[in-house]
Design a protein around this motif. Structure first.
Motif, short mmCIF file in Angstrom:
data_model
loop_
_atom_site.label_atom_id
_atom_site.label_comp_id
_atom_site.label_asym_id
_atom_site.label_seq_id
_atom_site.Cartn_x
_atom_site.Cartn_y
_atom_site.Cartn_z
N ALA A 1 -13.20 4.27 15.59
CA ALA A 1 -12.20 3.38 16.18
C ALA A 1 -11.41 4.07 17.28
N CYS A 2 -11.16 3.35 18.35
CA CYS A 2 -10.26 3.81 19.41
C CYS A 2 -8.83 3.31 19.10
N GLN A 3 -7.91 3.57 20.01
CA GLN A 3 -6.49 3.37 19.72
C GLN A 3 -6.15 1.94 19.27
N GLU A 4 -6.67 0.94 19.97
CA GLU A 4 -6.28 -0.43 19.63
C GLU A 4 -6.81 -0.84 18.26
N GLU A 5 -7.98 -0.37 17.89
CA GLU A 5 -8.52 -0.66 16.57
C GLU A 5 -7.72 0.06 15.48
N ILE A 6 -7.31 1.29 15.78
CA ILE A 6 -6.48 2.04 14.82
C ILE A 6 -5.14 1.35 14.64
N LYS A 7 -4.57 0.85 15.74
CA LYS A 7 -3.30 0.12 15.64
C LYS A 7 -3.45 -1.13 14.77
N LEU A 8 -4.58 -1.82 14.93
CA LEU A 8 -4.82 -3.01 14.11
C LEU A 8 -4.90 -2.63 12.64
N MET A 9 -5.56 -1.52 12.33
CA MET A 9 -5.66 -1.07 10.94
C MET A 9 -4.26 -0.81 10.37
N HIS A 10 -3.42 -0.13 11.15
CA HIS A 10 -2.05 0.13 10.69
C HIS A 10 -1.27 -1.16 10.48
N SER A 11 -1.45 -2.10 11.40
CA SER A 11 -0.64 -3.33 11.34
C SER A 11 -0.99 -4.21 10.17
N ILE A 12 -2.24 -4.17 9.70
CA ILE A 12 -2.61 -5.03 8.57
C ILE A 12 -2.47 -4.32 7.23
N VAL A 13 -2.63 -2.99 7.19
CA VAL A 13 -2.51 -2.27 5.92
C VAL A 13 -1.04 -1.99 5.58
N LYS A 14 -0.24 -1.70 6.59
CA LYS A 14 1.20 -1.48 6.44
C LYS A 14 1.55 -0.48 5.32
N PRO A 15 1.01 0.73 5.40
CA PRO A 15 1.28 1.70 4.32
C PRO A 15 2.70 2.23 4.38
N LYS A 16 3.23 2.63 3.21
CA LYS A 16 4.54 3.27 3.18
C LYS A 16 4.43 4.70 3.70
N TYR A 17 3.39 5.43 3.24
CA TYR A 17 3.17 6.81 3.68
C TYR A 17 1.86 6.86 4.46
N VAL B 1 0.85 -1.19 0.00
CA VAL B 1 0.00 0.00 0.00
C VAL B 1 0.89 1.24 0.00
N LEU B 2 0.67 2.11 -0.98
CA LEU B 2 1.47 3.33 -1.09
C LEU B 2 1.20 4.26 0.10
N ALA B 3 -0.08 4.49 0.40
CA ALA B 3 -0.43 5.44 1.48
C ALA B 3 -1.76 5.06 2.08
N MET B 4 -1.96 5.48 3.32
CA MET B 4 -3.25 5.30 3.98
C MET B 4 -3.70 6.63 4.56
N LEU B 5 -4.97 6.95 4.32
CA LEU B 5 -5.63 8.07 4.98
C LEU B 5 -6.60 7.47 5.98
N CYS B 6 -6.32 7.64 7.27
CA CYS B 6 -7.09 6.97 8.31
C CYS B 6 -7.70 8.00 9.25
N GLU B 7 -8.94 7.75 9.63
CA GLU B 7 -9.65 8.70 10.50
C GLU B 7 -9.02 8.76 11.89
N SER B 8 -9.19 9.92 12.56
CA SER B 8 -8.50 10.18 13.82
C SER B 8 -9.44 10.59 14.95
N THR B 9 -10.75 10.43 14.76
CA THR B 9 -11.72 10.98 15.71
C THR B 9 -11.48 10.52 17.15
N ASN B 10 -11.28 9.21 17.34
CA ASN B 10 -11.14 8.66 18.69
C ASN B 10 -9.71 8.24 19.01
N VAL B 11 -8.73 8.82 18.33
CA VAL B 11 -7.35 8.40 18.53
C VAL B 11 -6.86 8.70 19.95
#
Length: 561
Positions: A376-392, A196-206
């Motif tokens: 999503a709260c922090q742990e769900e956001i972490k899971l999203m990062h860990s499976i998508v693994k974006p470069k940017y 994945v080149l990049a990910m745009l991920c929501e931050s509401t509940n970060v």
């Protein structure tokens, strides 16, 4: 975090990402993706006006950049049907038309808005999760199911020659969703494995640790509310949260209650949802507002708008006895199944306090589990990062502090700080597999919607409205004959929102006499009418401020005959 990169000119073969809203704010989500001559737009949202935007109904993104390139816009992709993602559609699609893609319920809500605003000819294309859409020569979009507080929410995988970008949209990871369709982690992980080149991920509940509560837990709370309630149950919530509407209605019917929808958006959205099969309510269980008095209080559920304390919404008018058909009783149980959107806390608190004054049994999220966030709260956001693994990585959908915290979280998940961009509205972000840089700043900002006017209320108008609201208005009216150098009538002084005239006649008389002196002196000097008006405004302003330390708006009206 790559906040201050060197601004470079646009380079061929790079994907350009341009946020036109949805960063450094909650709402107004709109992001432009551009590769060579193809442009794809994701979401087209609105936001509530700030408190100082007096009289403004809605705030939408400035799309000057798209208007200048309308021939290159290949389509609009919608992640879901909340107002902060679709609210600007009737205004922007009128200016920059293009095909629209989204799930069934999302496009039903978009279509409802387009019809309300009489915007014909928009091509709507219903997609299902995992469907792919070709957009122009370079873009392919794939919709991926995610859980949120509305049916039909999707993440989007947008692919072009530069690579694939994952736009999460609003999401949470709920393992027991009401509709049985969870966030499609497998498909997201497949993209992560491919690259994945990049990910745009929501931050509401970060900022919130842990996990977001499941919607199933809300159902248990509502079951208890209906079991204990002795009178009417009135539930205020977002009309677009179809899954929760279904859950509340099912609980009500289980306890022998009829269902009444109140509030324009609640009525319209529920009708549309039932027509397309997203909401299932037996016909015999539905009643109109005029039929409420035919049933005992313990046989009634009212679903209404007003969970954000909006002045004209159903619950607000009920609480303040301004609703023509329904007022709050002491036997009512009122449930506010939402939390305040940032900026709406005062309005929500005001309505809550008034409901308690009415003697109702009030249930809200601070004291019971009547609302589960869709974010999503922090742990769900972490899971999203860990499976998508974006470069940017580009954090979106949040105020600046949220974007900052999300950037720190992404860095803790192993993303190089040089590959993280804190976005700004209108700032071009250019990327391909080898480089990440900032391009130019494009025209951006906000357009204010006031009634039927779009963009015709600017800073000058808002400044005048604020001035009038704080200090009031004085009109100085007179008739002069400039050739004969004589005042034929006046000056008359009219006060609105300044002081109560009957009890302050001496002040008004002083203002009138002072204005007469200014006018006579101007006539003797042979001043032009415009010069005379400016003298009245400036000198009368100083006189009033010296006398009573107030600063009303002064409007001279001079008729020369």
């Amino acid at each position: 975090m790559n906040q201050k990169m060197n601004i470079k000119p646009q380079s061929p073969g790079k994907l350009r990402i341009i946020p036109l809203g949805g960063v450094e704010e909650i709402g107004k989500n709109m992001t432009v993706f551009e590769y060579e001559n193809d442009i794809v737009v994701v979401d087209c949202g609105s936001i509530f006006p700030d408190d100082d935007m007096l009289g403004v109904d809605l705030v939408i993104p400035d799309v000057t950049y798209l208007e200048e390139r309308r021939r290159n816009v290949r389509g609009y992709l919608f992640t879901h049907g909340h107002e902060d993602h679709i609210g600007a559609t009737p205004y922007i699609l009128k200016q920059v038309p293009a095909p629209v893609y989204g799930t069934k319920i999302t496009l039903a809500l978009v279509d409802l808005k387009l019809k309300e605003h009489h915007v014909p000819g928009v091509s709507l294309h219903v997609v299902k999760p995992l469907d792919e859409v070709k957009l122009g020569k370079h873009f392919t979009a794939r919709f991926i199911n995610v859980c949120h507080s509305i049916a039909g929410a999707c993440a989007i995988a947008l692919t072009c020659p530069a690579g694939t970008v994952i736009i999460t949209g609003d999401f949470k990871i709920d393992h027991t969703p009401i509709d049985g369709h969870g966030t499609d982690l497998q498909t997201l992980a497949d993209y992560g494995e491919k690259g994945v080149l990049a990910m745009l991920c929501e931050s509401t509940n970060v900022e919130r640790a842990g996990y977001t509560m499941s919607e199933r837990k809300i159902s248990t709370t509502f079951d208890g509310i209906f079991r204990e309630a002795k009178g009417r149950v009135i539930v205020a919530m977002f009309a677009s949260n179809i899954h929760r509407v279904q859950m509340v209605v099912d609980n009500a019917i289980n306890y022998g209650r009829r269902v009444c929808f109140i509030g324009r958006s609640m009525v319209n959205v529920s009708r549309v949802a039932m027509q397309i099969g997203e909401l299932h309510i037996p016909e015999e269980a539905l009643i109109e507002i005029d039929e409420l008095d035919r049933y005992c209080d313990d046989e009634v559920l009212v679903l209404t708008t007003g969970s954000q304390g909006e002045p004209m919404a159903g619950l607000t008018r009920m609480a303040f006895a301004e609703h023509r058909k329904l007022q709050i009783r002491q036997t009512d149980t009122v449930v506010i199944s939402a939390t305040p959107i940032p900026g709406n806390e005062k309005n929500t608190s005001r309505v809550l306090n008034q409901l308690f004054r009415c003697g109702a049994n009030v249930v809200y999220s601070a004291i019971a589990d009547v609302h589960a966030s869709g974010h999503a709260c922090q742990e769900e956001i972490k899971l999203m990062h860990s499976i998508v693994k974006p470069k940017y990585f580009i954090p979106v959908h949040g105020e600046y502090r949220m974007l900052w915290q999300h950037a720190l979280l992404a860095e803790s998940m192993g993303i190089n700080s040089k590959n993280i961009v804190l976005p700004e509205v209108g700032q071009v972000i250019e990327m391909n597999e080898n480089t990440l840089s900032l391009g130019e700043q494009v025209p951006c900002g906000t357009l204010l919607v006031d009634g039927l006017g779009v963009g015709d209320v600017g800073n000058v108008v808002l400044r005048d409205r604020k001035h009038l609201s704080q200090d009031g208005l004085i009109i100085v009216s007179l008739v002069v004959d400039n050739e004969k150098n004589v005042v034929l009538a006046g000056p008359d002084v009219i006060s609105r929102g300044f002081i109560y005239v009957r009890e302050n006649e001496e002040i008004i008389d002083n203002i009138r006499e002072y204005a007469r002196g200014i006018v006579n002196d101007s006539i003797n000097r042979g001043d032009e009418i415009n010069v005379m008006k400016n003298r009245i405004k400036d000198e009368l302003h100083r006189f009033i401020f010296d006398k009573i330390k107030r600063n009303p708006m002064i409007l001279p009206i001079i008729q020369d005959i």
